[in-house]
Design an enzyme around this catalytic site. Structure first.
Site, PDB file in Angstrom:
ATOM      1  N   LYS A  43     -37.210   3.617 -34.065  1.00 37.67           N
ATOM      2  CA  LYS A  43     -35.928   3.401 -34.830  1.00 37.67           C
ATOM      3  C   LYS A  43     -34.774   3.063 -33.757  1.00 37.67           C
ATOM      4  O   LYS A  43     -34.894   3.290 -32.671  1.00 37.67           O
ATOM      5  CB  LYS A  43     -35.346   4.738 -35.487  1.00 37.67           C
ATOM      6  CG  LYS A  43     -36.215   5.198 -36.770  1.00 37.67           C
ATOM      7  CD  LYS A  43     -35.749   5.952 -37.603  1.00 37.67           C
ATOM      8  CE  LYS A  43     -34.198   5.495 -38.134  1.00 37.67           C
ATOM      9  NZ  LYS A  43     -33.659   6.416 -38.964  1.00 37.67           N
TER      10      LYS A  43
ATOM     11  N   SER B 149     -33.974   7.404 -32.061  1.00 40.36           N
ATOM     12  CA  SER B 149     -34.060   8.667 -32.479  1.00 40.36           C
ATOM     13  C   SER B 149     -34.890   9.318 -31.605  1.00 40.36           C
ATOM     14  O   SER B 149     -35.858   8.851 -31.124  1.00 40.36           O
ATOM     15  CB  SER B 149     -34.951   8.374 -33.774  1.00 40.36           C
ATOM     16  OG  SER B 149     -35.468   9.540 -34.309  1.00 40.36           O
TER      17      SER B 149
ATOM     18  N   LYS C 185       2.962  14.924 -34.642  1.00 41.58           N
ATOM     19  CA  LYS C 185       2.276  14.234 -33.229  1.00 41.58           C
ATOM     20  C   LYS C 185       0.912  14.195 -33.200  1.00 41.58           C
ATOM     21  O   LYS C 185       0.149  13.216 -32.848  1.00 41.58           O
ATOM     22  CB  LYS C 185       2.978  14.959 -32.067  1.00 41.58           C
ATOM     23  CG  LYS C 185       4.358  14.680 -31.778  1.00 41.58           C
ATOM     24  CD  LYS C 185       5.181  15.805 -30.796  1.00 41.58           C
ATOM     25  CE  LYS C 185       6.425  15.477 -31.052  1.00 41.58           C
ATOM     26  NZ  LYS C 185       6.772  16.144 -32.549  1.00 41.58           N
TER      27      LYS C 185
ATOM     28  N   SER D 188       4.352  23.360 -28.831  1.00 43.96           N
ATOM     29  CA  SER D 188       3.800  21.836 -28.851  1.00 43.96           C
ATOM     30  C   SER D 188       3.290  21.225 -27.828  1.00 43.96           C
ATOM     31  O   SER D 188       2.668  20.279 -27.703  1.00 43.96           O
ATOM     32  CB  SER D 188       4.666  20.876 -29.492  1.00 43.96           C
ATOM     33  OG  SER D 188       5.807  20.919 -28.883  1.00 43.96           O
TER      34      SER D 188
ATOM     35  N   GLU E 279     -21.837   3.396 -37.703  1.00 42.04           N
ATOM     36  CA  GLU E 279     -21.613   4.567 -38.580  1.00 42.04           C
ATOM     37  C   GLU E 279     -20.325   5.312 -38.450  1.00 42.04           C
ATOM     38  O   GLU E 279     -19.723   5.955 -39.173  1.00 42.04           O
ATOM     39  CB  GLU E 279     -22.836   5.364 -38.615  1.00 42.04           C
ATOM     40  CG  GLU E 279     -23.965   4.828 -39.387  1.00 42.04           C
ATOM     41  CD  GLU E 279     -25.441   5.546 -39.275  1.00 42.04           C
ATOM     42  OE1 GLU E 279     -26.439   5.512 -40.037  1.00 42.04           O
ATOM     43  OE2 GLU E 279     -25.601   5.966 -38.123  1.00 42.04           O
TER      44      GLU E 279
ATOM     45  N   THR F  80     -21.573 -10.255 -55.060  1.00 42.22           N
ATOM     46  CA  THR F  80     -20.527  -9.726 -56.204  1.00 42.22           C
ATOM     47  C   THR F  80     -21.561  -8.386 -56.598  1.00 42.22           C
ATOM     48  O   THR F  80     -22.684  -8.566 -56.801  1.00 42.22           O
ATOM     49  CB  THR F  80     -19.932 -10.272 -57.315  1.00 42.22           C
ATOM     50  OG1 THR F  80     -20.982 -10.769 -57.935  1.00 42.22           O
ATOM     51  CG2 THR F  80     -19.318 -11.425 -56.545  1.00 42.22           C
ATOM     52  N   HIS F  81     -20.903  -7.177 -56.781  1.00 32.60           N
ATOM     53  CA  HIS F  81     -21.849  -6.149 -57.311  1.00 32.60           C
ATOM     54  C   HIS F  81     -22.996  -5.758 -56.313  1.00 32.60           C
ATOM     55  O   HIS F  81     -23.719  -5.215 -56.699  1.00 32.60           O
ATOM     56  CB  HIS F  81     -22.401  -6.095 -58.629  1.00 32.60           C
ATOM     57  CG  HIS F  81     -20.971  -6.656 -59.639  1.00 32.60           C
ATOM     58  ND1 HIS F  81     -20.409  -5.770 -60.292  1.00 32.60           N
ATOM     59  CD2 HIS F  81     -20.748  -8.096 -59.839  1.00 32.60           C
ATOM     60  CE1 HIS F  81     -19.439  -6.509 -61.014  1.00 32.60           C
ATOM     61  NE2 HIS F  81     -19.859  -7.979 -60.948  1.00 32.60           N
TER      62      HIS F  81
ATOM     63  N   ASN G  83      16.407  17.127 -30.882  1.00 32.17           N
ATOM     64  CA  ASN G  83      16.090  16.436 -32.070  1.00 32.17           C
ATOM     65  C   ASN G  83      16.276  14.959 -31.850  1.00 32.17           C
ATOM     66  O   ASN G  83      15.415  14.353 -32.342  1.00 32.17           O
ATOM     67  CB  ASN G  83      17.188  16.634 -33.254  1.00 32.17           C
ATOM     68  CG  ASN G  83      16.866  18.284 -33.630  1.00 32.17           C
ATOM     69  OD1 ASN G  83      16.154  18.900 -33.140  1.00 32.17           O
ATOM     70  ND2 ASN G  83      18.080  18.647 -34.126  1.00 32.17           N
TER      71      ASN G  83
HETATM   72  N1  ARG Z   1       9.101  20.120 -30.038  1.00 33.64           N
HETATM   73  C1  ARG Z   1       9.991  19.626 -31.236  1.00 33.64           C
HETATM   74  C2  ARG Z   1       9.496  18.552 -32.157  1.00 33.64           C
HETATM   75  O1  ARG Z   1       8.543  18.228 -31.639  1.00 33.64           O
HETATM   76  C3  ARG Z   1      11.101  19.196 -30.161  1.00 33.64           C
HETATM   77  C4  ARG Z   1      12.217  19.115 -31.064  1.00 33.64           C
HETATM   78  C5  ARG Z   1      12.779  20.463 -31.257  1.00 33.64           C
HETATM   79  N2  ARG Z   1      14.186  20.661 -31.899  1.00 33.64           N
HETATM   80  C6  ARG Z   1      14.611  21.923 -32.248  1.00 33.64           C
HETATM   81  N3  ARG Z   1      15.886  21.862 -32.708  1.00 33.64           N
HETATM   82  N4  ARG Z   1      13.803  22.826 -32.400  1.00 33.64           N
HETATM   83  O2  ARG Z   1       9.709  18.517 -33.196  1.00 33.64           O
END
Ligand code: ARG
Length: 466
Positions: free
Chosen positions: A289, A283, A331, A29, A296, A161-162, A116
């Site tokens: 334009k 454009s 993430k 990650s 948008e 409205t509408h 964790n």
């Molecule tokens: N990169 C992991 C995450 O984003 C970190 C936690 C990993 N924990 C584990 N026991 N493998 O969740």
């Protein structure tokens, strides 16, 4: 299939060989969670200080750890830090580098902690900070609308409205409708911050720890109100990320509705506003334009933000307690939604501040389509005592007559109007003009300029305290 690479230096004790290349690719990650480096380092410094304070590690080791972490922070910020996919994530990249820098003392940092609770605290810190950024951007956008509302408290435009012209309103009133929406978004951000303001650090892997740690101390050092109360929940809760994504999705939806109006209003057919050159593009083939690309894109990017909400809800719905690697998928959703929302808010505030309002075009459109028909009906109720349903009917006949004569309702003669109802007097014309219609809507929250100015005063006060 696995190549015989050395096993992972952080957790590879029981592994004879390293992971397959594809395992490394699906597992890593670091490509995105490096964004958490500052939070990861502050979390580790706070943890080490607490470990030293409680006598779990020595003050000398803590000093080395803090020094090493600060060096790493500088290396990352200078762009000289070498991130490695083999080390999976930001936590292990930082810790491995710490070992390079300070030797064995680095190994003491992870006492009474797990990745964790580490990732849970890092992401909370990041989302909390992002919420504060969003709150600032929302306040700026509200301020932009208040300026325009003040300027146009009495500028008449058609209310719809509408998508059909319904009754005349003021542009200031329309701006204030968005102030209400973004004001609610702001209060959602504040609520979310309040709820996420608890530190999961010290929950360790899931069950807490046998070391005599002080979770109140780390919570305070990291700017949290208090520590979380349940270690299982601490490592498996991603509500804070979901709340961020949902408030982002609602806010993006508001921005998208506004973007849609800006797009419609800036067409030559409407001509209510003109976007500044800084917020439009040309454009490459049609020289005449001027396109509302910023609006948008705001409308288009909304799909991404709400998509991320649905994405993470779907990740979380099958998760048994507590942590599972699925949660690493939180993430990219959060980061992309945040980056997108920041851009959308800034571009919208820019468009709102810069756009030129064509009051004459708005007024002309407000008078079209017999928009004061309700005022005529109300007049019949108030002055002649007609039941509203009957007044509605009489007014319908007046509208039909105006259509037949191809004139606006207010251009019918008194004679014409009296042919429909003999009780009508000259006084009727005072409500048929759009400006008067608007002025008369003085009910609380109504479109009368006096009411709009009251709303503006209310919000200015509220914003100063928000
Ligand atoms: N990169 C992991 C995450 O984003 C970190 C936690 C990993 N924990 C584990 N026991 N493998 O969740």
């Amino acid at each position: 299939m696995s190549d015989k690479k050395a096993s992972n230096q952080m957790w590879g004790g029981r592994f004879a060989s390293g992971p397959a290349a594809i395992m490394e690719a699906i597992n890593a990650s670091i490509g995105f969670d490096r964004k958490l480096y500052a939070q990861d380092i502050s979390g580790s410094i706070a943890h080490s200080e607490m470990l030293a304070e409680t006598g779990i590690i020595s003050a000398a080791d803590q000093e080395k750890i803090a020094h090493g972490l600060n060096t790493i922070l500088k290396e990352i910020e200078a762009g000289t830090f070498e991130f490695s996919t083999r080390l999976e994530d930001i936590h292990m990249n930082v810790e491995a580098r710490l070992a390079d820098l300070i030797g064995p003392a680095a190994g003491r940092l992870h006492t009474a902690r797990s990745r964790n609770d580490q990732v849970a605290v890092d992401l909370r810190l990041w989302v909390k900070q992002e919420c504060q950024r969003v709150a600032g951007a929302l306040k700026d956008l509200i301020a932009a609308f208040l300026e325009r509302a003040e300027e146009h408290a009495a500028t008449v435009m058609p209310g719809f409205t509408h998508m059909q012209a319904a009754q005349p309103v003021t542009f200031g009133h329309h701006c204030m409708a968005y102030v209400e929406m973004f004001g609610r978004d702001l209060s959602r951000v504040r609520d979310a911050i309040e709820r996420m303001d608890e530190s999961p650090l010290g929950a360790a892997a899931l069950a807490g720890t046998s070391f005599s740690i002080d979770r109140h101390m780390t919570a305070k050092a990291l700017g949290f109100r208090e520590p979380t109360r349940n270690s299982l929940d601490s490592v498996s809760d991603r509500d804070f990320a979901l709340e961020f994504l949902s408030l982002a999705a609602i806010c993006a939806t508001h921005l998208s509705r506004l973007a849609e109006e800006i797009i419609i209003w800036s067409t030559p057919q409407f001509g209510f506003i003109r976007l500044s050159d800084s917020f439009s593009t040309g454009s490459s083939i049609m020289p005449q334009k001027k396109n509302p690309d910023a609006a948008e894109l705001v409308r288009g990017k909304t799909g991404r933000v709400s998509g991320h909400l649905v994405g993470l809800l779907t990740v979380m719905k099958g998760m048994p307690l507590t942590y599972g690697k699925d949660m690493q998928e939180d993430k990219e959703a959060v980061f992309d939604a945040a980056e997108t929302l920041d851009l959308m808010l800034a571009a919208t505030a820019g468009m709102v501040r810069d756009m030129t309002v064509n009051a004459a075009a708005m007024k002309k459109a407000a008078g079209a389509g017999h928009a004061t028909a309700t005022d005529l009906a109300d007049w019949l109720v108030r002055n002649l005592g007609l039941p509203f349903r009957e007044a509605h009917h009489v007014t319908g006949r007046a509208v039909a007559l105006a259509e037949e004569k191809k004139v606006a309702l207010e251009k019918l003669s008194l004679e014409d109007l009296r042919s429909i109802h003999p009780g009508i007097t000259d006084d009727i014309f005072s409500v048929l003009a759009v400006q008067n219609s608007v002025k008369s809507r003085v009910s609380f929250g109504g479109t009368a300029p006096s009411e709009v100015r009251k709303q503006i005063r209310y919000w200015k006060k509220r914003l100063a305290k928000a």
